[in-house]
Design an enzyme around this catalytic site. Sequence first.
Site, mmCIF file in Angstrom:
data_model
loop_
_atom_site.group_PDB
_atom_site.id
_atom_site.type_symbol
_atom_site.label_atom_id
_atom_site.label_comp_id
_atom_site.label_asym_id
_atom_site.label_seq_id
_atom_site.Cartn_x
_atom_site.Cartn_y
_atom_site.Cartn_z
ATOM 1 N N ASP A 131 -5.509 -7.816 1.587
ATOM 2 C CA ASP A 131 -4.384 -8.397 0.852
ATOM 3 C C ASP A 131 -4.270 -9.876 1.195
ATOM 4 O O ASP A 131 -4.788 -10.334 2.223
ATOM 5 C CB ASP A 131 -3.074 -7.670 1.184
ATOM 6 C CG ASP A 131 -2.661 -7.813 2.647
ATOM 7 O OD1 ASP A 131 -3.526 -7.608 3.531
ATOM 8 O OD2 ASP A 131 -1.491 -8.145 2.915
ATOM 9 N N GLU A 198 -1.258 -6.304 5.381
ATOM 10 C CA GLU A 198 -1.027 -7.012 6.654
ATOM 11 C C GLU A 198 -0.018 -8.135 6.473
ATOM 12 O O GLU A 198 0.852 -8.359 7.319
ATOM 13 C CB GLU A 198 -2.354 -7.593 7.194
ATOM 14 C CG GLU A 198 -2.279 -8.136 8.616
ATOM 15 C CD GLU A 198 -1.710 -9.542 8.747
ATOM 16 O OE1 GLU A 198 -1.199 -9.881 9.829
ATOM 17 O OE2 GLU A 198 -1.753 -10.310 7.768
#
Length: 500
Positions: A131, A198
């Site tokens: 991400d 994250e």
Amino acid sequence: MKKLAISLGTIVLLLAAIVLIRTLLYTAPSLPEVTLQTARMDTGEIDPQKVARHLSEAIRFRTISSQIQEADTQTHYEAFIRWLAETYPEVHRELAPQRLGKAPLPPYSLLFTWKGRQPALQPVLLSAHYDVVPVIPGTEEQWQQPPFSGRIDDSHIWGRGALDDKSAVIGLMEAATLLLAEGFQPERTIYLSLTSDEEVGGDHGTAAVVEKLQQDGVQLAWSLDEGSFLLRGFIPGIEETVASVNVAEKGYMTVDLVAHGRGGHSSMPPQETAVDILAHALVKLDESPFPGGLDGAGGQMFDAIAPHMPFGKKMLFANRWLFGGLIESALKAQPSTAAMLHTTVAPTMLSASVKDNVLPIQAVATINLRVHPRDSIEKIEQYIEAVVDDERVDVVVHRGQAASRVSSAEAQGFRDIVQSATATYGSLVVAPGLTVAGTDSRRYETVADNSYRFNPMVVTREDVHGFHGTNERISIDNMVKATNFYSLLISRAGKGEIHN
Ligand SMILES: [Zn+2]
């Protein structure tokens, strides 16, 4: 009088001699011996263009975790997972990834299992997140290449995620592909974890990965995730590349200071309004920074690099008994080094009255603290209360995440990482450091004996602006070396030798 002058002179001379001798004898703590391994990058096994193309394609998926609730973003997540399976079919076949995540979102994190021949050996885990953070609207124009283009020029791949952290995702997948082609099978089980959230705290994806490992009764020998890099030109006077393999990370704490006042009409203010009371509290906190110093995590890093500094600075570090105070005040003057030495305090938000002519009945300051491993959440709360020392001010802890444990810089995992980096990059200054921001590692540490934070790519001062900022990019050479590093590390770790 003359006698006194002579003995004073003798003392000064003696002191100077001690300082000099200590400086000359000052060397870096000894590091594990490096046995050279075949560097795949020199044998043509790693195709730079292919690796660059794969990262470029990965960057084009807008896997922006802060927008993960949106249907459009979810389409990008699904497409990325499909692309990954098509691009790395061998890894998907042999290491059969499990899709993990917590409801109500679909499972977006991937846990690959490379089964070891010896189940008795403790497994290890290598992690990266795919991400990314969004590009701040209005800053697209400042990018030399469009942020989600994955444009490749002569030397670099450009775009969001090029450094943080799709480059590590691609490095891991390329390395696993290379090893599978050779028929490599590890002795100990190796997990590869590609996480999906994250940048927003990992509550959905990373948390599910860790829960899965817990359910399966896994206790890792070590985990490796992002956290620092090979640093070039960061520390004045140090020419060598510094491999900052971080052994700890700071915690995160948000505290409100709530000052109470009487309220009323602003035409007749009392001696102290809620805002005045709050202001005094903030000034007191500002004037009493958290105690800190070169001991423990953070200080370890300076121990490792100081012997490589120019003579003058080296002399100071070699004689901490004399110059400790001087060094610490110099390091505390710089925000980046101060953050390594103590718990930092940053007031970030303020609120008080609802109208300009109404006295506030309360004034609130929100403070963000980054917790040094030496301080506990309770200790910090007590410290703030003691410093503010005003019963009209409440200290309200909103969120408290303790700092991580400090992992061992002597354990086999640390050595394997250092050896793989040295075999890839040549001689390095290795520094066990402290990550001042938060990463997925703080979750992995619940299932790992040791957790390390390191990405095997070189970054310069200039590159830093790319992290969560504009013009994020990575060199093709870095991608080749990262692939080389991960392949060496997986094969070293996979051998399962324990030689502490
Ligand atoms: Zn990251």
